[in-house]
Structure formats: structure tokens, C-alpha cells
Design a protein around this motif. Structure first.
Motif, PDB file in Angstrom:
ATOM      1  N   GLU A  92      40.546  38.155 -31.902  1.00 21.62           N
ATOM      2  CA  GLU A  92      39.129  37.788 -31.856  1.00 21.62           C
ATOM      3  C   GLU A  92      38.838  36.940 -30.611  1.00 21.62           C
ATOM      4  O   GLU A  92      37.811  37.101 -29.958  1.00 21.62           O
ATOM      5  CB  GLU A  92      38.746  37.021 -33.131  1.00 21.62           C
ATOM      6  N   PHE A  93      39.758  36.041 -30.289  1.00 24.72           N
ATOM      7  CA  PHE A  93      39.609  35.205 -29.091  1.00 24.72           C
ATOM      8  C   PHE A  93      39.511  36.080 -27.844  1.00 24.72           C
ATOM      9  O   PHE A  93      38.623  35.895 -26.999  1.00 24.72           O
ATOM     10  CB  PHE A  93      40.806  34.253 -28.987  1.00 24.72           C
ATOM     11  N   ARG A  94      40.423  37.061 -27.744  1.00 28.79           N
ATOM     12  CA  ARG A  94      40.434  37.933 -26.567  1.00 28.79           C
ATOM     13  C   ARG A  94      39.173  38.810 -26.526  1.00 28.79           C
ATOM     14  O   ARG A  94      38.624  39.076 -25.453  1.00 28.79           O
ATOM     15  CB  ARG A  94      41.688  38.812 -26.573  1.00 28.79           C
ATOM     16  N   ARG A  95      38.698  39.255 -27.712  1.00 33.70           N
ATOM     17  CA  ARG A  95      37.475  40.073 -27.758  1.00 33.70           C
ATOM     18  C   ARG A  95      36.269  39.283 -27.258  1.00 33.70           C
ATOM     19  O   ARG A  95      35.481  39.785 -26.449  1.00 33.70           O
ATOM     20  CB  ARG A  95      37.215  40.553 -29.188  1.00 33.70           C
ATOM     21  N   ILE A  96      36.114  38.054 -27.733  1.00 32.02           N
ATOM     22  CA  ILE A  96      34.979  37.223 -27.322  1.00 32.02           C
ATOM     23  C   ILE A  96      35.042  36.944 -25.826  1.00 32.02           C
ATOM     24  O   ILE A  96      34.022  37.009 -25.119  1.00 32.02           O
ATOM     25  CB  ILE A  96      34.967  35.895 -28.121  1.00 32.02           C
ATOM     26  N   ALA A  97      36.239  36.662 -25.351  1.00 31.08           N
ATOM     27  CA  ALA A  97      36.402  36.409 -23.913  1.00 31.08           C
ATOM     28  C   ALA A  97      36.002  37.631 -23.091  1.00 31.08           C
ATOM     29  O   ALA A  97      35.256  37.531 -22.102  1.00 31.08           O
ATOM     30  CB  ALA A  97      37.849  36.024 -23.614  1.00 31.08           C
ATOM     31  N   SER A  98      36.462  38.810 -23.524  1.00 33.39           N
ATOM     32  CA  SER A  98      36.166  40.043 -22.790  1.00 33.39           C
ATOM     33  C   SER A  98      34.675  40.371 -22.811  1.00 33.39           C
ATOM     34  O   SER A  98      34.089  40.712 -21.772  1.00 33.39           O
ATOM     35  CB  SER A  98      36.970  41.194 -23.394  1.00 33.39           C
TER      36      SER A  98
END
Length: 289
Positions: free
Chosen positions: A276-282
Motif C-alpha cells: 500500500e505504501f508503494r502504491r500511494i507513492a507511485s
């Protein structure tokens, strides 16, 4: 086609369609049907509990209990008082989520809290019944009625604390009983298909007479407007929460870039998964170095 007067109001065509498809399981018609309807509540209660001696004194719909200190405020669908002081809360639930057992626990506590006065004994507490009438069999066992009370699970010994939670499956197989007829009518949108005379007359009045139409139209608009406002408030709250998380991800990426934290540690600190962290960042154009 008629137009809406405002974003929180229904057009005439929308109201006609909603009212035509409305059953007593829907809130506006439920509230009108149950309000001060002692006969209906008595027949329901006696049918559910297999008795004939329950006598209802008062019936209120949409009974509100304000929040006490940090407590959540509550609005009960139907609250009836019996001649022995017992309190009966009837909740009409189309969606399974509305019949959560923890909800019944809270509703029992509300009825208790608002009854006992300073100086009174705990033995003065009345029996309380929370009855969920559900559109489907949420337990999947094919029964019409499921009755729960507190007991010793090893000895099957009842505690006898006067607290009962009952689930009534509206769609159980028809058995010819008066209760089955009432539950059948709760699922009908056409009064002509109903089996209980006084329910048919009430529903026909609200659906097919000018006077009754005015009442149910006002209630439908009121429920629609309240639902819109609630939805908007939830949307705003969700937007604020998502914005806060995005802001925290942005700050964490700075620490990750400086080697102070790993992605896994940053995600855990925020309370989200690493994916989820990587998705939000992307999605927000943040680069994880």
C-alpha cells in the motif's frame, strides 16, 4: 422528465418509482407502519416468542438516545414498552451488516442505561429484547427464529438476566402461521399481494391515496436528503484521512532516502502494508530511492 429542485431532493418521477418499489422493510414505510401500531408489535412479539400474553403499552419509531459523555448516539427503529415494563427494540435490516451481534449488545446497554435511575436496584432493570428482522437467513440454517440469551456454555445453565437477542428470518419457508403472513407482507411492494388486512390497508393508504402520498413523499425526501448529507460527510472524512496518509508517506520517503528507515519500517509506522505504501507513492509521483 421532472427535474430535481436541489441536489438533496428527489424529482417527482424518482419519488414515484421509489415509493412503488418500497416495502415495509424500507425505512420510510417501516416507520409509518410501526408508529404507535400496538397491534402489529403485539402480533410480532407473540409470534416470535410463541406466546399470546404479551401486551404492548407504547410504540415509538426512530427513538433517539443522545450521546452521554463519549458514548455513541443511537436511533432505534422501533422501541416498545410492555405492560410489565419490558423494553422491546425491533430493528428492520435489509443488509446483513445491520444485524451485527455487537450492535445488539450496544442496544441492550442503551435501553438499560436509560432506564435505571440513581438509587434504584439492578433488580429493577426490565427485560430487554433486541429483535432483528432480516431479509435473509444470516445464519444459513433454514430456521425462522434464532433466540439467544446468556448461559453457562459448559452446563447450558441460563443466567436469567432478562436479556434476549432474537433474529427473525423473513424468508424462511412459509408455514401458514400469522407471523409468516406478517413477514411475507414485509417483503411486498404491492398492497394487493399482502395477506394481513390492516397491513394492506395501511400500505395502500400511503401508496395509493393522495393524502398518504403526501406523507410518504415528505418522508422519502427527508431520508434521501439525510442520506446524501451523511454520504457527503463520510466522503469528506475519508478524503481527509487519505490526505493525511499521503502526507505521511511523502515525509517518510525523505527519511527512506536518507537511509533512516526502510520502506517496510515506514509503512509499519503509518499503519499500512508495504504494498500500500508503494502504491500511494507511485500514484502520487513520489520516488522511493
Amino acid at each position: 422528465m421532472s427535474r430535481r429542485k436541489g441536489k438533496n431532493q428527489l424529482s417527482a418521477e424518482e419519488r414515484r418509482l421509489i415509493i412503488r418499489n418500497m416495502t415495509p422493510m424500507h425505512n420510510p414505510l417501516m416507520q409509518l407502519l410501526f408508529n404507535e401500531n400496538v397491534r402489529l408489535v403485539e402480533e410480532l412479539l407473540n409470534g416470535v416468542l410463541g406466546r399470546s400474553d404479551f401486551r404492548v403499552i407504547t410504540v415509538e419509531t426512530e427513538k433517539k438516545f443522545p450521546a452521554l459523555l463519549l458514548q455513541k448516539s443511537v436511533q432505534l427503529d422501533v422501541l416498545a414498552t410492555l405492560d410489565d415494563g419490558s423494553k422491546v427494540n425491533i430493528e428492520i435490516q435489509i443488509k446483513e451488516a445491520g444485524a451485527d451481534p455487537f450492535r445488539s449488545r450496544f442496544y441492550h446497554s442503551i435501553m438499560d442505561t436509560n432506564h435505571l435511575r440513581r438509587g434504584e436496584s439492578y433488580n429493577d432493570l426490565p427485560c430487554t429484547y433486541v429483535i432483528f428482522i432480516t431479509e435473509k437467513d444470516i445464519f444459513g440454517l433454514g430456521e425462522r427464529i434464532y433466540t439467544f440469551t446468556d448461559l453457562d456454555i459448559r452446563l447450558n445453565l441460563p443466567l436469567n438476566n432478562g436479556q434476549y437477542t432474537i433474529y427473525v428470518n423473513r424468508c424462511a419457508e412459509y408455514d401458514g402461521s400469522r407471523l409468516a403472513d406478517i413477514l411475507h407482507d414485509f417483503g411486498c411492494c404491492n398492497p394487493d399481494d399482502m395477506r394481513v388486512d390492516y397491513i394492506r390497508r395501511e400500505v395502500n393508504f400511503y401508496k395509493n391515496t393522495e393524502e398518504g402520498n403526501k406523507v410518504i413523499n415528505m418522508m422519502s425526501n427527508s431520508f434521501y436528503a439525510a442520506g446524501m448529507k451523511k454520504g457527503e460527510a463520510k466522503g469528506e472524512a475519508k478524503g481527509r484521512a487519505e490526505g493525511e496518509i499521503i502526507g505521511r508517506v511523502r515525509e517518510k520517503i525523505k527519511y527512506i532516502g536518507k537511509g533512516f528507515e526502510t520502506v517496510s519500517e515506514a509503512a509499519m509506522d503509518i499503519g499500512i502494508s508495504e504494498n500500500e505504501f508503494r502504491r500511494i507513492a507511485s500514484e502520487n509521483g513520489f520516488t522511493i530511492l
